[in-house]
Design a protein around this motif. Sequence first.
Motif, PDB file in Angstrom:
ATOM      1  N   PHE A  37       0.844  -1.203   0.000  1.00 30.96           N
ATOM      2  CA  PHE A  37       0.000   0.000   0.000  1.00 30.96           C
ATOM      3  C   PHE A  37       0.881   1.256   0.000  1.00 30.96           C
ATOM      4  CE2 PHE A  37      -1.522   3.498   2.628  1.00 30.96           C
ATOM      5  CZ  PHE A  37      -2.553   3.955   1.826  1.00 30.96           C
ATOM      6  N   HIS A  41       0.887   4.106  -2.714  1.00 31.36           N
ATOM      7  CA  HIS A  41       0.488   5.458  -2.290  1.00 31.36           C
ATOM      8  C   HIS A  41       1.568   6.467  -2.667  1.00 31.36           C
ATOM      9  CE1 HIS A  41      -1.477   8.541  -0.110  1.00 31.36           C
ATOM     10  NE2 HIS A  41      -0.835   8.425   1.036  1.00 31.36           N
ATOM     11  N   ASN A  45       1.151   9.568  -5.198  1.00 25.59           N
ATOM     12  CA  ASN A  45       1.401  10.952  -4.760  1.00 25.59           C
ATOM     13  C   ASN A  45       2.261  11.731  -5.746  1.00 25.59           C
ATOM     14  OD1 ASN A  45      -0.011  10.673  -2.442  1.00 25.59           O
ATOM     15  ND2 ASN A  45       1.755  10.476  -1.085  1.00 25.59           N
ATOM     16  N   ARG A  63     -12.406   7.491  -5.778  1.00 29.25           N
ATOM     17  CA  ARG A  63     -13.731   7.585  -5.150  1.00 29.25           C
ATOM     18  C   ARG A  63     -14.851   7.075  -6.043  1.00 29.25           C
ATOM     19  NH1 ARG A  63     -10.831  11.195  -2.808  1.00 29.25           N
ATOM     20  NH2 ARG A  63     -11.040  11.519  -0.586  1.00 29.25           N
ATOM     21  N   ARG A  73      -9.755  -0.186   2.428  1.00 28.29           N
ATOM     22  CA  ARG A  73      -9.621   0.421   3.760  1.00 28.29           C
ATOM     23  C   ARG A  73      -9.769  -0.628   4.860  1.00 28.29           C
ATOM     24  NH1 ARG A  73     -13.283   5.759   2.603  1.00 28.29           N
ATOM     25  NH2 ARG A  73     -11.593   7.164   2.082  1.00 28.29           N
ATOM     26  N   HIS A 131      -2.268  12.174   9.888  1.00 25.36           N
ATOM     27  CA  HIS A 131      -2.345  12.310   8.430  1.00 25.36           C
ATOM     28  C   HIS A 131      -3.798  12.182   7.932  1.00 25.36           C
ATOM     29  CE1 HIS A 131      -1.194  11.904   4.315  1.00 25.36           C
ATOM     30  NE2 HIS A 131      -1.462  10.617   4.228  1.00 25.36           N
ATOM     31  N   LEU A 132      -4.546  11.253   8.509  1.00 20.39           N
ATOM     32  CA  LEU A 132      -5.951  11.078   8.101  1.00 20.39           C
ATOM     33  C   LEU A 132      -6.769  12.303   8.503  1.00 20.39           C
ATOM     34  CD1 LEU A 132      -6.572   7.305   8.968  1.00 20.39           C
ATOM     35  CD2 LEU A 132      -6.070   8.323   6.751  1.00 20.39           C
ATOM     36  N   VAL A 149      -8.098  17.825  -3.393  1.00 25.99           N
ATOM     37  CA  VAL A 149      -6.971  17.182  -2.703  1.00 25.99           C
ATOM     38  C   VAL A 149      -5.663  17.946  -2.955  1.00 25.99           C
ATOM     39  CG1 VAL A 149      -5.770  14.987  -2.393  1.00 25.99           C
ATOM     40  CG2 VAL A 149      -8.191  14.989  -2.909  1.00 25.99           C
ATOM     41  N   VAL A 153      -3.199  19.475  -0.038  1.00 27.73           N
ATOM     42  CA  VAL A 153      -1.781  19.105   0.124  1.00 27.73           C
ATOM     43  C   VAL A 153      -0.940  20.378   0.230  1.00 27.73           C
ATOM     44  CG1 VAL A 153       0.197  18.089  -1.102  1.00 27.73           C
ATOM     45  CG2 VAL A 153      -1.954  16.824  -0.955  1.00 27.73           C
ATOM     46  N   PHE A 157       1.289  21.489   3.513  1.00 23.01           N
ATOM     47  CA  PHE A 157       2.759  21.521   3.480  1.00 23.01           C
ATOM     48  C   PHE A 157       3.338  22.935   3.387  1.00 23.01           C
ATOM     49  CE2 PHE A 157       2.419  17.007   1.712  1.00 23.01           C
ATOM     50  CZ  PHE A 157       2.493  16.477   2.996  1.00 23.01           C
ATOM     51  N   MET A 170       8.698  10.286   7.898  1.00 20.07           N
ATOM     52  CA  MET A 170       9.185   9.480   6.765  1.00 20.07           C
ATOM     53  C   MET A 170      10.571   8.894   7.042  1.00 20.07           C
ATOM     54  SD  MET A 170       6.665   9.468   4.789  1.00 20.07           S
ATOM     55  CE  MET A 170       5.632   9.829   6.174  1.00 20.07           C
ATOM     56  N   LEU A 173       9.771   5.992   9.086  1.00 20.25           N
ATOM     57  CA  LEU A 173       9.161   4.964   8.233  1.00 20.25           C
ATOM     58  C   LEU A 173      10.242   4.229   7.426  1.00 20.25           C
ATOM     59  CD1 LEU A 173       6.488   3.717   7.082  1.00 20.25           C
ATOM     60  CD2 LEU A 173       6.634   5.412   5.259  1.00 20.25           C
ATOM     61  N   PHE A 214       8.171  10.007  -0.960  1.00 18.33           N
ATOM     62  CA  PHE A 214       7.244  10.710  -0.061  1.00 18.33           C
ATOM     63  C   PHE A 214       7.726  12.125   0.253  1.00 18.33           C
ATOM     64  CE2 PHE A 214       5.141   6.662   1.629  1.00 18.33           C
ATOM     65  CZ  PHE A 214       3.901   6.991   1.110  1.00 18.33           C
TER      66      PHE A 214
HETATM   67  C1  HEM Z   1       4.532  13.068   2.318  1.00 15.59           C
HETATM   68  C2  HEM Z   1       3.907  11.928   2.395  1.00 15.59           C
HETATM   69  C3  HEM Z   1       2.439  11.716   2.088  1.00 15.59           C
HETATM   70  C4  HEM Z   1       1.581  12.454   1.319  1.00 15.59           C
HETATM   71  C5  HEM Z   1       1.866  13.717   0.524  1.00 15.59           C
HETATM   72  C6  HEM Z   1       0.298  11.803   1.368  1.00 15.59           C
HETATM   73  C7  HEM Z   1      -0.853  12.242   0.732  1.00 15.59           C
HETATM   74  C8  HEM Z   1      -2.128  11.767   0.968  1.00 15.59           C
HETATM   75  C9  HEM Z   1      -3.345  12.359   0.485  1.00 15.59           C
HETATM   76  C10 HEM Z   1      -3.412  13.599  -0.409  1.00 15.59           C
HETATM   77  C11 HEM Z   1      -4.386  11.620   0.956  1.00 15.59           C
HETATM   78  C12 HEM Z   1      -5.883  11.884   0.730  1.00 15.59           C
HETATM   79  C13 HEM Z   1      -6.298  11.199  -0.523  1.00 15.59           C
HETATM   80  C14 HEM Z   1      -7.732  11.490  -0.832  1.00 15.59           C
HETATM   81  O1  HEM Z   1      -8.454  11.981   0.021  1.00 15.59           O
HETATM   82  O2  HEM Z   1      -8.074  11.196  -1.959  1.00 15.59           O
HETATM   83  C15 HEM Z   1      -3.825  10.544   1.731  1.00 15.59           C
HETATM   84  C16 HEM Z   1      -4.558   9.547   2.352  1.00 15.59           C
HETATM   85  C17 HEM Z   1      -3.992   8.493   3.041  1.00 15.59           C
HETATM   86  N1  HEM Z   1      -2.662   8.287   3.296  1.00 15.59           N
HETATM   87 FE1  HEM Z   1      -1.162   9.470   2.719  1.00 15.59          FE
HETATM   88  N2  HEM Z   1       0.399  10.680   2.146  1.00 15.59           N
HETATM   89  C18 HEM Z   1       1.702  10.600   2.611  1.00 15.59           C
HETATM   90  C19 HEM Z   1       2.233   9.619   3.427  1.00 15.59           C
HETATM   91  C20 HEM Z   1       1.527   8.516   3.888  1.00 15.59           C
HETATM   92  C21 HEM Z   1       2.104   7.415   4.618  1.00 15.59           C
HETATM   93  C22 HEM Z   1       3.577   7.293   4.958  1.00 15.59           C
HETATM   94  C23 HEM Z   1       1.090   6.554   4.905  1.00 15.59           C
HETATM   95  C24 HEM Z   1       1.132   5.247   5.631  1.00 15.59           C
HETATM   96  C25 HEM Z   1       2.158   4.769   6.287  1.00 15.59           C
HETATM   97  C26 HEM Z   1      -0.124   7.114   4.373  1.00 15.59           C
HETATM   98  C27 HEM Z   1      -1.368   6.547   4.485  1.00 15.59           C
HETATM   99  C28 HEM Z   1      -2.532   7.120   4.025  1.00 15.59           C
HETATM  100  C29 HEM Z   1      -3.837   6.550   4.229  1.00 15.59           C
HETATM  101  C30 HEM Z   1      -4.148   5.242   4.975  1.00 15.59           C
HETATM  102  C31 HEM Z   1      -4.760   7.406   3.607  1.00 15.59           C
HETATM  103  C32 HEM Z   1      -6.276   7.266   3.561  1.00 15.59           C
HETATM  104  C33 HEM Z   1      -6.651   6.580   2.290  1.00 15.59           C
HETATM  105  C34 HEM Z   1      -8.152   6.455   2.255  1.00 15.59           C
HETATM  106  O3  HEM Z   1      -8.628   5.475   2.790  1.00 15.59           O
HETATM  107  O4  HEM Z   1      -8.795   7.339   1.745  1.00 15.59           O
HETATM  108  N3  HEM Z   1       0.188   8.303   3.750  1.00 15.59           N
HETATM  109  N4  HEM Z   1      -2.441  10.661   1.715  1.00 15.59           N
END
Ligand code: HEM
Length: 227
Positions: A37, A41, A45, A63, A73, A131-132, A149, A153, A157, A170, A173, A214
Amino acid sequence: MSSIAIGLRENKAVRLWDSTNGKKAVMAVSGFILFLFVLGHMLGNLQVFEGPAQFNRYAQLLRTLPEGLWAVRIILLIMVVLHIVAAVQLALRKRTARPIGYAKRKPIGSTYASRTMYWSGPIIFAFIVYHLLDLTSGNLNPNFIEGDVYHNVIASFSNPFVSAWYIFAMVLLAFHLRHGLWSMFNSLGLTHPRYTPALRRAATFFAVVIFLGFISVPIGVLTGIVK
Ligand code: HEM
């Protein structure tokens, strides 16, 4: 299938979960699924560098399949729970085996990453919760716009403290993944002295690629490359 066969199979699963090796296997498999995952992800990104239209289209695409999104999820949530429960139980077993710590602890044969697993894990978990609330629900993002989205972001940031927190998470991680991937090969018995250096290099390679992928997003926003 007869009830005896089902009973035997359940018994086997319970015995596996009870054993230390079974818990290590659960950690390895759940960790691997979470790794897939994280890799996906990070690659997704990177589309932020293609501009708002492409990035929002990608987010929107996820979506359009609500059942698929919820299935993923739920699987991720189960994997996180299994990973944490097995880790805590293994740590407790280790402590029960040696209730009194070493008078002077001198690590032999363990790397910095392996010694940090038990505290990097909880911090990464705290990061995921943050983050969530930041980018999915928007509760912690004062400029959150539902569905935009790309904007969210950038809004997040642009605050250097938020970017620094993401980059710090990170780093942890990357250490966690490097050691986790290596342990996974061990727990699943995939190691052989001849391949050990290659497997170690593969674990380091993926940890570094995921780290760079990331952190490129907050760095891109802070440097103005992503506007
Ligand atoms: C700089 C690093 C990261 C960025 C820029 C980023 C960006 C994003 C964005 C924009 C979303 C929202 C997506 C949406 O609503 O469509 C999201 C959701 C999420 N991110 Fe990240 N992410 C980063 C790192 C991580 C890491 C390291 C993890 C896990 C270890 C992670 C886990 C998740 C999860 C679980 C979701 C929710 C997905 C869902 O069920 O909708 N993210 N991230």
